[in-house]
Design an enzyme around this catalytic site. Structure first.
Site, short mmCIF file in Angstrom:
data_model
loop_
_atom_site.label_atom_id
_atom_site.label_comp_id
_atom_site.label_asym_id
_atom_site.label_seq_id
_atom_site.Cartn_x
_atom_site.Cartn_y
_atom_site.Cartn_z
N ARG A 27 0.85 -1.21 0.00
CA ARG A 27 0.00 0.00 0.00
C ARG A 27 0.87 1.25 0.00
O ARG A 27 0.59 2.22 -0.69
CB ARG A 27 -0.90 0.02 1.24
CG ARG A 27 -2.01 -0.99 1.21
CD ARG A 27 -2.96 -0.78 2.36
NE ARG A 27 -3.68 0.49 2.27
CZ ARG A 27 -4.40 0.99 3.26
NH1 ARG A 27 -4.49 0.35 4.41
NH2 ARG A 27 -5.04 2.13 3.11
N MET B 1 -1.95 0.38 9.14
CA MET B 1 -3.33 0.59 8.74
C MET B 1 -4.18 0.74 9.99
O MET B 1 -4.05 -0.03 10.91
CB MET B 1 -3.80 -0.60 7.93
CG MET B 1 -5.29 -0.67 7.77
SD MET B 1 -5.75 -1.99 6.66
CE MET B 1 -5.56 -3.41 7.69
N LEU B 73 -12.82 3.90 4.35
CA LEU B 73 -11.40 4.29 4.22
C LEU B 73 -10.73 4.30 5.60
O LEU B 73 -11.35 4.64 6.60
CB LEU B 73 -11.31 5.69 3.61
CG LEU B 73 -11.91 5.85 2.20
CD1 LEU B 73 -11.91 7.31 1.78
CD2 LEU B 73 -11.15 5.00 1.19
N ASP B 74 -9.46 3.95 5.64
CA ASP B 74 -8.73 4.01 6.91
C ASP B 74 -7.80 5.23 6.90
O ASP B 74 -7.84 6.05 5.98
CB ASP B 74 -7.98 2.70 7.19
CG ASP B 74 -6.90 2.42 6.15
OD1 ASP B 74 -6.47 3.35 5.46
OD2 ASP B 74 -6.49 1.25 6.04
N SER B 75 -6.96 5.33 7.92
CA SER B 75 -6.16 6.55 8.08
C SER B 75 -5.16 6.73 6.93
O SER B 75 -4.88 7.86 6.51
CB SER B 75 -5.42 6.52 9.41
OG SER B 75 -4.64 5.35 9.51
#
Lengths: 166, 121
Positions: A27, B1, B73-75
């Site tokens: 990511r 995450m 959505l995450d940070s």
């Protein structure tokens, strides 16, 4: 919970909080690739970390990605450890990895608020990697000054047990 | 995450809130620093940016949508959303404000605020 808090108090320091974070390296790699001019690095790294980052420019991609991922995870973990009393921003935190001479990794936290800097004690950090993942674990201590520490504990932890002592 | 960071942020951003003009009072033409950017155009572009995020649940896309609760959505995503918005509008959202953004509404207010406050660039 109160027992654990009490047991952690050693001398003038006591546990403030713990935090953990895990990050999937691909990511971070994707974000770095999608945004030009090291935008992500400039967003989350402190000035000192950015200096180290600039030294990595010639390095291979995985090394750069790991550098960012570790700092992301460490800072998220510190945020969790300090929350909700203190909410650090990205650039107030600087992570220093294992030194060449074998000193443990450290995190420094410099808040613009002097009271915060005086309250927060050592920040302990541990980082681990396995292939595509990096994980960071953080424990924060606080300086224990009579009423100050008691107040922090009663507001910072679950309410209802105001009898915690340093 | 982490959803934690997003979910625990303070919701109030009075700096932005105070600068917002309800769209129905906006005159026919605005000669502000936003160079004629209309609220609807801004919203459409913000939605387009968000649609570019694979995990965004498009049926939940709305002004009031929360990154974590509605859009999934995450940070880490939130930081990327802010970067993508900055690129889309060629603006720079100050770190302190960027850190607080966790809803679509806050993105719109931030853009609006920056458009009207040239010194905020």
């Amino acid at each position: 919970m109160p027992n654990i808090v009490r047991a952690s108090a050693i001398g003038h320091l006591m546990l403030f909080g713990i935090g953990v974070d895990i990050v999937h390296l691909p990511r971070i790699a994707a974000i770095v690739k999608r945004h030009a001019s090291h935008k992500f690095a400039r967003r989350i790294l402190s000035a000192k970390e950015l200096e180290q980052w600039s030294c990595l420019q010639g390095a291979d991609d995985p090394k750069q990605v790991r550098f960012l991922a570790v700092r992301w995870a460490v800072k998220e973990a510190v945020y969790k450890a300090l929350y909700p009393t203190i909410k650090p921003t990205w650039k107030e935190l600087t992570f220093l990895g294992l030194s060449p001479s074998g000193e443990k990794p450290t995190v420094s936290f410099v808040s613009p608020t002097q009271d915060v800097n005086q309250k927060i004690g050592p920040i302990h950090v541990s980082v681990s990697h396995d292939s595509d993942y990096a994980v960071a674990y953080v424990a924060v201590e606080q300086f224990c000054e009579d009423d100050l520490s008691l107040e922090t504990q009663t507001t910072g932890l679950e309410r209802g047990s105001a009898n915690r002592l340093c | 995450m982490s959803f934690f960071r997003l979910a625990t942020r303070s919701l109030s951003r009075s700096t932005f809130a105070s600068s917002r003009i309800p769209s129905r009072y906006v005159p026919r033409a605005r000669y502000s620093a936003s160079a004629g950017l209309q609220q609807n155009d801004i919203q459409a572009r913000v939605f387009d940016v968000l649609k570019g995020f694979e995990k965004v649940n498009q049926s939940k896309l709305a002004r009031s949508a929360s990154f974590a609760n509605d859009l999934g959505l995450d940070s880490l995503d939130a930081v990327e959303v802010v970067m993508a918005i900055e690129e889309e509008f060629s603006i720079e959202i100050p770190d302190a404000e960027a850190d607080e953004i966790q809803t679509v509404q806050q993105v719109l207010l931030a853009i609006d605020y920056i458009a009207k406050t040239p010194e905020a660039h």
